[in-house]
Design an enzyme around this catalytic site. Structure first.
Site, mmCIF file in Angstrom:
data_model
loop_
_atom_site.group_PDB
_atom_site.id
_atom_site.type_symbol
_atom_site.label_atom_id
_atom_site.label_comp_id
_atom_site.label_asym_id
_atom_site.label_seq_id
_atom_site.Cartn_x
_atom_site.Cartn_y
_atom_site.Cartn_z
ATOM 1 N N SER A 251 20.419 7.215 -29.199
ATOM 2 C CA SER A 251 19.999 5.787 -29.024
ATOM 3 C C SER A 251 21.472 4.933 -28.717
ATOM 4 O O SER A 251 22.482 5.556 -29.188
ATOM 5 C CB SER A 251 19.473 5.156 -30.392
ATOM 6 O OG SER A 251 20.317 5.357 -31.008
ATOM 7 N N LYS A 252 21.452 3.755 -28.048
ATOM 8 C CA LYS A 252 22.144 2.869 -27.922
ATOM 9 C C LYS A 252 23.144 2.587 -29.257
ATOM 10 O O LYS A 252 24.397 2.338 -29.073
ATOM 11 C CB LYS A 252 21.669 1.660 -27.446
ATOM 12 C CG LYS A 252 22.226 1.066 -26.186
ATOM 13 C CD LYS A 252 21.673 0.028 -25.493
ATOM 14 C CE LYS A 252 21.654 -0.272 -23.935
ATOM 15 N NZ LYS A 252 21.107 -1.561 -23.665
#
Ligand code: GLU
Length: 480
Positions: A251-252
Site C-alpha cells: 500500500s501507498k
C-alpha cells in the site's frame, strides 16, 4: 497455436508496480513462446476516467522497454485497442446472451437495490442482487424495455460449484451461490469490465490470461460467459499479491507504489524490471541479476508461486546499485548529469566527481548529496577519524604522500594509485593504515566516494594543501 497474451489496464491514474509486474509477465511469456503481446486499454468506466492516465501508461511501458505487438498506436485487424471504441461489439454480443436466456434485463431502481442491500446487511446475510427480475417473461421484459431504464445481468447458476484450473493456483472451486448476477451492460449502454474483458479476450484470440490474484473471484462469471457464448476460455494464471514487509497488501501508506515514483527517484528501468520480474517467480540458483532477455530465456510459467511476494525496497536498492555499477562510463555520465539538482560542482571536473560517486550509489537521486564532499573545505574529522590521523604511521604516510606528489606534474585517478604504491614502498605502510589517513585528510571522513577520483578532482595542489593541513606541526607550512 500461437500464444497471445495481453496487458489490459484500466487507465485510472498512475501505474502501480503490481500492474507493471503483470505487464512484464505477459510480455516475457509471449516473447518466450514466440507469441504476440497486446496492450488493451479498458476504459469503459467513464466515472474512473483520469486525464493523462493513458499517456502515462504508454510512457511508463516505453521507458521500461516493454514493447507490445498490437495496441494503441499499433493497430491491426484485431483492434481498436481502446474498449471505448468497441461499444457496438459489446452491445451486439450482449443481445446474443439475452436471446439465449443467459442474461436478462433488470429494471430495479437504484433505490430498490439500496433497500435490498440494507436489508441484507441488517440480517447479516451476504449482499447481492436478489434476483427480482430473473423470472420476468420475455414479453414483459420487452414491453418494459420500451420505456423503462434497465441494466443487463448475467443469469449465473444458483447451485453447485464452478471448478476450474489455474496455472498458478491449481484446481480451484468456487460455489455458484457466492456469485452475484453480475451487471454486464449498464443503463447508459456501456459494458462493465466483465463483459468487455471476455468479449475482447475472445475476439483478440487471447490464449493466456496472466493477471493479479484480485481477479480470481471473477473467474466463475467469466467462465460462465465463455460457456454461454459457446467459446473456449483461455488458460489463466493469477499472480500472487505484492506485500508490504509486514505482509499486508502493498500500500501507498508504507512506501511508493507507482512505477513513476521509482523512476523519479533514479531507479534504472532494467533494475526495476529485474526486481519486479522476480516477485512471484525466480529461476532458482544464486544469481539475481537478469536482463530482460535472460528473464525471457529462464521464465517458467509453471513455477510462479502462490504465496504473496514481499516488496523489499532494500533489495531493490541493492539491485539498482548493481545496475548503476555496470553502466559503462559514457552511459553513466550521460544519465548522471540529469541528476545534479542544485549541486554546484566545478563544471570542468564534474565528470571526475560523478565517476567518484558511481560505485557508492544505490539510486541516482543520491548524486547531489554524494557530491557534497567535493564542495567547500573538508569536514572536520570525527573523534575516531582524528585518532586515526594522529597515529605515527598515519603522519608518516601523509608526509610521504605530500612529498611524492610534489614531484609529479599533475594528478589523475590512475596516477593516484601509483603514488599510493610509491608511498607504500617507501614507508612499508599498507592497506587501511595507508588509505584511511589519506581519505580522512582529503575529505575529513572515513567513508565516501572513490579516493582516486577525489584526488583527481581536487588536483595536485589541493591534495598537498589538505594533507599538509593534517600533519601535526605543519599546519602553517603549506607548499604553494
Ligand atoms: N482492466 C483490468 C485491470 O485494470 C484488467 C484485469 C484483467 O486483466 O482481466 O486490472
Amino acid at each position: 497455436m500461437t500464444v497471445v497474451t495481453r496487458f489490459a489496464p484500466s487507465p485510472t491514474g498512475f501505474v502501480h508496480v503490481g500492474s507493471h509486474r503483470t505487464a512484464l509477465y505477459n510480455y516475457i511469456f509471449a516473447r518466450q513462446q514466440g507469441g504476440r503481446f497486446i496492450l488493451r486499454i479498458e476504459d469503459t468506466d467513464q466515472n474512473r476516467y483520469v486525464e493523462g492516465a493513458v499517456e502515462n501508461l504508454l510512457s511508463s511501458l516505453s521507458r521500461l522497454g516493454v514493447s507490445y505487438d498490437a495496441g494503441p498506436g499499433k493497430e491491426d485487424a484485431f483492434g481498436p485497442y481502446f474498449q471505448s471504441e468497441r461499444l457496438s461489439l459489446y452491445r451486439r454480443e450482449v443481445e446474443k446472451l439475452l436471446a439465449s436466456g443467459h442474461a436478462y434485463r433488470c429494471f430495479c431502481s437504484a433505490e430498490r437495490l439500496e433497500a435490498v442491500r440494507n436489508e441484507q446487511l441488517e440480517q447479516q446475510v451476504p449482499t447481492g442482487y436478489d434476483g427480482a427480475c430473473r423470472g420476468l417473461t420475455r414479453e414483459e421484459s420487452d414491453r418494459r424495455a420500451r420505456d423503462e431504464a434497465f441494466v443487463i445481468r448475467l443469469k449465473v447458476p444458483r447451485e453447485g460449484m464452478c471448478a476450474f484450473h489455474d496455472i498458478v493456483r491449481g484446481d480451484v472451486e468456487i460455489a455458484w451461490s457466492q456469485i452475484d448476477d453480475q451487471v454486464l451492460m449498464k443503463s447508459d449502454g456501456f459494458p462493465t469490465y466483465h463483459l468487455a474483458n471476455v468479449v475482447d479476450d475472445h475476439y483478440m484470440e487471447v490464449t493466456h490470461i496472466i493477471r493479479g490474484e484480485e481477479w480470481l473471484p471473477s473467474v466463475p462469471k467469466h467462465l460462465y460467459l465463455y460457456e454461454s457464448f459457446g467459446w473456449k476460455a483461455p488458460h489463466m494464471a493469477h499472480l500472487p499479491l505484492l506485500l508490504n514487509p509486514d505482509r499486508s497488501k502493498l500500500s501507498k501508506r508504507q512506501g511508493d507504489v507507482a512505477v513513476e515514483d521509482y523512476l523519479k527517484k533514479g531507479y534504472l528501468p532494467d533494475a526495476l524490471n529485474n526486481f519486479l520480474a522476480l516477485m512471484g517467480w525466480n529461476p532458482g540458483g544464486k544469481n539475481e541479476i537478469y536482463t530482460l532477455d535472460e528473464l525471457i530465456a529462464a521464465f517458467d510459467i509453471n513455477k510462479i508461486t502462490k504465496s504473496g511476494a514481499v516488496f523489499d525496497v532494500q533489495k531493490l536498492n541493492w539491485m539498482n546499485g548493481q545496475y548503476i555499477k555496470t553502466l559503462d562510463t559514457a552511459e553513466y555520465l550521460r544519465e548522471a548529469r540529469n541528476w545534479l539538482g542544485t549541486a554546484s560542482v566545478n563544471e570542468a571536473r564534474l565528470d571526475t566527481a560523478l565517476l567518484a560517486v558511481k560505485t557508492s550509489l544505490l539510486t541516482l537521486n543520491e548524486i547531489p548529496e554524494k557530491l557534497a564532499v567535493f564542495i567547500g573545505d573538508p569536514a572536520e574529522p570525527e573523534p575516531e577519524a582524528a585518532e586515526m590521523l594522529a597515529l605515527d604511521s598515519s603522519q608518516t604516510a601523509l608526509e610521504a604522500y605530500a612529498e611524492l606528489l610534489a614531484d609529479l606534474p599533475g594528478l589523475t585517478a590512475e596516477g593516484f594509485k601509483d603514488v599510493m604504491s610509491a608511498v607504500q614502498t617507501r614507508t612499508g605502510i599498507k592497506g587501511k593504515m595507508l588509505w584511511m589517513p589519506v581519505r580522512i585528510a582529503l575529505t575529513g571522513m572515513m567513508h565516501g566516494p572513490e579516493l582516486g577520483y577525489i584526488a583527481e578532482y581536487l588536483g595536485k595542489e589541493e591534495n598537498i594543501r589538505r594533507v599538509l593541513d593534517r600533519i601535526e606541526g605543519r599546519q602553517d607550512n603549506r607548499i604553494n
